[in-house]
Design a protein around this motif. Structure first.
Motif, short mmCIF file in Angstrom:
data_model
loop_
_atom_site.label_atom_id
_atom_site.label_comp_id
_atom_site.label_asym_id
_atom_site.label_seq_id
_atom_site.Cartn_x
_atom_site.Cartn_y
_atom_site.Cartn_z
N ARG A 232 1.98 1.87 -3.50
CA ARG A 232 0.91 2.33 -4.23
C ARG A 232 0.63 3.67 -4.10
N ASP A 233 0.94 4.16 -2.73
CA ASP A 233 0.62 5.82 -2.46
C ASP A 233 1.68 6.55 -2.80
N ASN B 222 -5.35 -1.63 -4.22
CA ASN B 222 -6.11 -0.76 -5.26
C ASN B 222 -5.17 -0.24 -6.37
N GLY C 6 -4.82 -7.02 -4.24
CA GLY C 6 -6.14 -6.20 -4.76
C GLY C 6 -6.59 -4.95 -3.77
N LEU C 7 -6.09 -5.48 -2.40
CA LEU C 7 -6.66 -4.44 -1.38
C LEU C 7 -5.65 -3.37 -1.40
N TYR D 138 -12.83 -6.94 -6.51
CA TYR D 138 -12.14 -5.79 -6.89
C TYR D 138 -12.43 -5.35 -8.19
N ALA E 77 -12.89 -2.55 -9.67
CA ALA E 77 -11.96 -1.54 -10.22
C ALA E 77 -10.70 -1.61 -10.75
N VAL E 78 -10.21 -2.84 -10.24
CA VAL E 78 -9.07 -3.29 -10.67
C VAL E 78 -8.90 -3.74 -12.46
N ASP F 206 -4.09 -0.09 -10.41
CA ASP F 206 -4.95 0.11 -11.62
C ASP F 206 -5.01 -1.16 -12.35
N LYS G 232 0.98 -1.06 0.05
CA LYS G 232 0.04 0.03 0.16
C LYS G 232 0.79 1.27 -0.13
#
Length: 229
Positions: free
Chosen positions: A48-49, A86, A83-84, A108, A110-111, A88, A45
């Motif tokens: 990702r951020d 998020n 997937g948690l 998920y 949106a993935v 793309d 995460k």
């Protein structure tokens, strides 16, 4: 066509360090986790951020060119957890079952799922048939990558891409030194992504171009369907 910068490191610190080397012209960053000694969701995460572009997550097993050496059920469990964070996109090898893809998509939605096929020895004759077997309504992009053993293999791949791109979001090229022309020309014929390394010394695959060479020598950001070959 979107330019994808590939990062494949052993830990979160090295991944974050490499992010500074991604050129602004690159559209997407692919982060491979198969070299990680352990994968912590908080680290994923954080990565990702830290990325302000669209991101692709991969977790390649050894038989698909990666370095993840644990059992397949363990790999699938980690992929589901990714997937948690998020991303793309997430890249699933064609060997992953339809049931798993369906479950991931339901959790998920949106993935975007990239369904990929790799052949590290040859370029099969039946590329169109391979694509047909990969098609699913919950997959967004189809990636077919093969080994070039001759210029004929490159031409076969390019011909396939030209036709497949008419009806699908497709990514394709040939690996190896002989496959380099396919990496340059494929986007002109409809391949959606062009994968590049951060530098010549940081290449994750045989024949992959560096982001500098792709952009400055082969004019990747300028090429389009009207470009003369």
């Amino acid at each position: 066509m979107m330019l994808v910068a590939v990062i494949s490191e052993k830990n979160i610190k090295d991944v974050i360090h490499k992010l500074k080397d991604v050129r602004g012209d690159c559209d997407i960053i692919e982060v491979g986790f198969d070299k990680f000694l352990s994968i912590d969701l908080d680290d994923v995460k954080l990565i990702r951020d830290k990325i302000n572009k669209p991101v692709i997550f991969t977790l390649r097993p050894k038989h698909q060119g990666g370095q993840f050496g644990e059992a397949e059920d363990k790999r699938l469990s980690v992929l589901m957890q990714l997937g948690l964070a998020n991303p793309d996109y997430i890249d699933f090898e064609y060997t992953i079952s339809d049931d798993f893809i369906e479950e991931f998509h339901s959790r998920y939605p949106a993935v975007k799922i990239i369904r990929s096929y790799h052949d590290f020895e040859r370029t099969p004759q039946e590329l169109t048939a391979i694509l047909a077997q990969m098609i699913r309504s919950d997959c967004a992009v189809y990636k077919i990558v093969t080994m070039a053993n001759s210029s004929v293999d490159v031409l076969r791949m390019l011909h396939f891409l030209k036709e497949a791109a008419k009806s699908h979001r497709i990514v394709g090229h040939c690996m190896g030194e002989l496959g380099v022309p396919s990496r340059v020309i494929a986007p002109i014929l409809g391949s959606n992504f062009q994968y590049v390394s951060l530098s010549e010394s940081d290449s994750p695959a045989r024949g992959i171009l560096s982001q500098q060479d792709s952009i400055e020598i082969y004019k990747a950001k300028e090429n389009n369907p009207n470009t003369k070959i």
